[in-house]
Write an enzyme that holds these catalytic residues in place. Sequence first.
Site, short mmCIF file in Angstrom:
data_model
loop_
_atom_site.label_atom_id
_atom_site.label_comp_id
_atom_site.label_asym_id
_atom_site.label_seq_id
_atom_site.Cartn_x
_atom_site.Cartn_y
_atom_site.Cartn_z
N GLU A 70 21.87 12.71 23.84
CA GLU A 70 22.63 13.74 23.15
C GLU A 70 23.18 13.19 21.83
O GLU A 70 23.62 12.04 21.77
CB GLU A 70 23.80 14.21 24.02
CG GLU A 70 23.39 15.18 25.11
CD GLU A 70 22.89 16.50 24.56
OE1 GLU A 70 23.64 17.18 23.83
OE2 GLU A 70 21.73 16.86 24.86
N HIS A 91 21.30 19.62 18.90
CA HIS A 91 21.28 20.38 20.15
C HIS A 91 22.18 21.62 20.04
O HIS A 91 23.17 21.77 20.76
CB HIS A 91 21.72 19.50 21.32
CG HIS A 91 21.21 20.03 22.64
ND1 HIS A 91 21.43 19.39 23.84
CD2 HIS A 91 20.51 21.15 22.97
CE1 HIS A 91 20.89 20.08 24.83
NE2 HIS A 91 20.32 21.16 24.32
#
Length: 315
Positions: A262, A282
């Site tokens: 992430e 993201h």
Amino acid sequence: MKIVLLESLGIPPEALARRTAPLTAAGHTFAAFERSADPAVLIQHSQDADVLMLANMPLPGQVIRACKQLKFIDVAFTGVDHVDLAAAKEMGVAVSNASGYSNDSVAELTLCMALSLLRNLPQVDARCREGKTKDGLVGRELRGKTVGLVGTGAIGARVAELFAAFGCRVLAANDHSRKPSTALITYLPLAELLPQVDILSLHCPLNEGTRGLIGAQALSRIKRGAILINAARGPVVDTAALAEALHSGQLGGAGIDVFETEPPLPTDHPLLHTPNTIVTPHVAFATKESMEKRADIVFRSLQLWLQGEQINKVL
């Protein structure tokens, strides 16, 4: 029941309070915490919980195993690969996701990336700000392009509809896709699909069959100059192979919303230094509308589970 929310759901406090009020009125307790990557902190927050709610933060097995009263994990996300499902199964914990909340938001960002890459949007924006012209940056139209999809679940099927509305021919890999009842999509083996596509868009789950699916071999088969969009999971693509394909010109561009980890990404990440690449941290799922829809889904899932019914069942 003690219900613990381990991270923000991306909705205003008053919207959260409106959804938790029926729970507390029924005698349940509700506690909300800030996101943490520290297992010790997560255990402290959740060790006496009956229900855990979270979005896309990792939930490791050691946390799940430490929660001896845990009965239900309510995941406010479509993918659940960030949750240790083996530990949940071992502990007899039910798991549901929020499938369906981001169908439109992910599909729309996919189209946004495709259009931006075809029209050289980042480059012409920079040129204009520098007082320059478009010279050498004439774009391409989406109409008439062949789009290949890997994954035609709810999101992939919506992507197919949007590309078809722009006048595209839509193919999908039949070995990695569900087959919704639509005449918009023609299914082929991935190996046959790759040489035909102008745009390859990924919408499949991450599993052992899709990890590294788009690597050096697949990228060597794709039509030279094609565009890759990944709004699925980072490890579906071999990052090193993708970077090489972009540098060599085998790929004409890429729109990447997901990575091996992430964001934030390290500044030396290969895809931060490749040509004609749009990278986003993201965000495909994240719109005001989708956050509200997601909250509705997970709180409805919780209410039904408390009544003995489980929806969006993963385990």
